[in-house]
Enzyme design. Structure first.
Site, PDB file in Angstrom:
ATOM      1  N   CYS A 172      21.196 -10.104 -26.727  1.00  0.00           N
ATOM      2  CA  CYS A 172      21.027  -9.371 -28.030  1.00  0.00           C
ATOM      3  C   CYS A 172      20.160 -10.256 -29.125  1.00  0.00           C
ATOM      4  CB  CYS A 172      22.643  -9.286 -28.446  1.00  0.00           C
ATOM      5  SG  CYS A 172      23.797  -8.449 -27.323  1.00  0.00           S
ATOM      6  N   HIS A 312      24.397  -9.922 -37.791  1.00  0.00           N
ATOM      7  CA  HIS A 312      24.497  -9.459 -36.461  1.00  0.00           C
ATOM      8  C   HIS A 312      25.516  -8.288 -36.460  1.00  0.00           C
ATOM      9  CE1 HIS A 312      23.748  -9.436 -32.319  1.00  0.00           C
ATOM     10  NE2 HIS A 312      25.045  -9.831 -32.026  1.00  0.00           N
ATOM     11  N   GLU A 323      30.682 -14.852 -37.212  1.00  0.00           N
ATOM     12  CA  GLU A 323      29.395 -14.973 -38.104  1.00  0.00           C
ATOM     13  C   GLU A 323      30.080 -15.152 -39.590  1.00  0.00           C
ATOM     14  OE1 GLU A 323      27.445 -11.281 -38.066  1.00  0.00           O
ATOM     15  OE2 GLU A 323      25.748 -12.087 -38.943  1.00  0.00           O
ATOM     16  N   LYS A 342      24.384  -2.121 -37.696  1.00  0.00           N
ATOM     17  CA  LYS A 342      25.297  -1.598 -36.521  1.00  0.00           C
ATOM     18  C   LYS A 342      26.291  -0.414 -37.030  1.00  0.00           C
ATOM     19  CE  LYS A 342      24.027  -5.637 -33.708  1.00  0.00           C
ATOM     20  NZ  LYS A 342      23.159  -6.298 -34.686  1.00  0.00           N
ATOM     21  N   HIS A 347      24.768  -0.672 -31.704  1.00  0.00           N
ATOM     22  CA  HIS A 347      24.234  -2.027 -31.438  1.00  0.00           C
ATOM     23  C   HIS A 347      23.147  -1.623 -30.267  1.00  0.00           C
ATOM     24  CE1 HIS A 347      23.342  -5.982 -30.140  1.00  0.00           C
ATOM     25  NE2 HIS A 347      24.515  -6.529 -29.731  1.00  0.00           N
ATOM     26  N   PHE A 407      25.053 -12.666 -26.188  1.00  0.00           N
ATOM     27  CA  PHE A 407      25.699 -13.174 -25.177  1.00  0.00           C
ATOM     28  C   PHE A 407      25.185 -14.366 -24.364  1.00  0.00           C
ATOM     29  CE2 PHE A 407      28.439  -8.918 -23.738  1.00  0.00           C
ATOM     30  CZ  PHE A 407      28.939  -9.114 -25.302  1.00  0.00           C
TER      31      PHE A 407
END
Length: 420
Positions: A172, A312, A323, A342, A347, A407
């Protein structure tokens, strides 16, 4: 025209975006700032018996007219081509050949169910990998479509970029990694200009099932537009999506010499990785904290100079908690506002870092913070100003931090700043 480390300043002179909210930079930005959701039911393939049946999808014009859906690499290439063309048109550069390299951030590729079924039929029902490779001998169409570097090669030929295109994937964080590589090539003096691209078209059956098996996706299918809930108390996973964004980057000296309009600069890049878990960050948060601090330090500014953070913000319970931990560690008791695109786009995976960097530049341009929509019930564990539900006008915003946490513990943060 040098930064605090004596490197060339890296200007942005062109932005292109394709997203579930529209084909084009301004269409996407208008919908984002209006708080419009781009999430809908998946219509591309049957979803009966799937746990998650919603996504943010980008339909190609021929698909909208009734043609069969294309495979993911073809979709990536088509969206990427549109994003790069839009960015080059804004930058007014590249006619007759672009004077620099192409950095392509995109997902891994593999042949998909339609191709597997076709090869299995040709192998008299034998669906093993060995049988598929035997009957696929000589199929240059399959090879060229599903070769990872193929998309970059064709885009490089289409736009006349210099040197071998670089294709990369860092989960990502991929889109942000592509920008970082382009910025660093210019800073090292290897190029005066570069195109950085992030694109993803992974909404296909096997990818949806895989992310679902990882318990990463929400199953809030009844109201798709309300499903993506970053930082909200009832968040339960992200919504898969797709899209593309491209930035034309130049040394500020190169851009100024040719009279280009400078839209902003990429002033800092930071990365840190951990190998704690395939989907989770190390609970101590050292990698995401380090990536944020490295980007701010690379920009030569202090945390207090950051006026807004493009999160994110996936909407998974784990990511949003980490986060928040990172924001508190970096900014202390006075973190700046943070919001998640998002919540509206879903995403976009390999495209997310590039799309969010592009939207961060538009945030500075219009002095308008995008909202985090679907924020109904605050989570007491999220002690941040998430710009809930409605965009916010601000003044004096010069530096934005854009976070991308992938990830596998792959984390890249970028600082984008107003033109000097």
């Amino acid at each position: 025209m040098k930064d605090h480390l004596g490197r060339p300043l890296v200007a942005v002179t062109g932005i292109g975006i394709v997203s579930p909210l529209g084909w084009g930079r301004e269409a996407t930005w208008a919908a984002i700032t209006a708080g419009t959701s781009g999430i809908s039911r998946i219509r591309r393939f049957p979803t009966e018996k799937l746990r998650t049946t919603i996504a943010g999808t980008v339909e190609l014009p021929e698909e909208a007219a009734g043609a069969e859906p294309v495979s993911s690499p073809v979709r990536v290439e088509r969206m990427a081509e549109a994003a790069v063309a839009e960015a080059l048109a804004q930058a007014a550069i590249g006619e007759g050949g672009f004077p620099g390299p192409l950095m392509v951030g995109m997902p891994p590729v593999e042949y998909e169910w339609p191709q597997r079924f076709e090869l299995a039929r040709q192998a008299n029902g034998n669906g093993t990998y060995r049988a598929a490779t035997d009957v696929a001998a000589g199929r240059s169409d399959l090879y060229e479509t599903f070769m990872f570097g193929g998309v970059g090669e064709r885009l490089a030929a289409r736009f006349g970029t210099r040197g071998a295109p670089i294709a990369l994937t860092t989960a990502c964080a991929t889109g942000a990694s592509a920008i970082q590589m382009a910025v660093e090539a210019i800073q090292r003096g290897e190029a005066d200009a570069a195109i950085a691209l992030g694109a993803d078209g992974s909404v296909q059956p096997e990818a949806v099932i895989r992310f679902s098996l990882l318990s990463a996706l929400t199953a809030r299918n009844d109201e798709p537009e309300k499903a993506s809930r970053p930082f909200e108390k009832t968040r339960d996973g992200f919504v898969m999506s797709e899209g593309a964004a491209a930035l034309v980057l130049e040394s500020l000296e190169h851009a100024t010499a040719r009279g280009a309009v400078v839209l902003g600069i990429v002033s800092g890049c930071g990365e840190r990785a951990d190998s704690f878990h395939r989907t989770r960050s190390n609970p101590d948060g050292h990698a995401i904290i380090g990536a944020m601090r490295n980007a701010i330090a690379d920009a030569g500014i202090a945390p207090a100079d950051i006026g807004y953070v493009n999160a994110h913000g996936t909407g998974t319970p784990e990511n949003d908690k980490m986060e928040t931990l990172g924001m508190r560690a970096v900014f202390g008791d006075a973190p700046p506002p943070i919001s998640s695109n998002k919540s509206m786009l879903g995403h976009t995976l390999s495209a997310a870092g590039a799309i969010e960097a592009a939207l961060s530049l538009l945030t500075i341009r219009d002095q308008l913070l995008p909202p985090t929509i679907n924020h109904v019930e605050a989570d007491p564990a999220i002690t941040l100003d998430v710009v809930p539900n409605v965009a916010r006008q601000v003044t004096g915003l010069r530096h934005v931090l854009s976070n991308s946490f992938g990830f596998g513990g792959q984390n890249v943060c970028l600082v984008v700043s107003a033109a000097p």
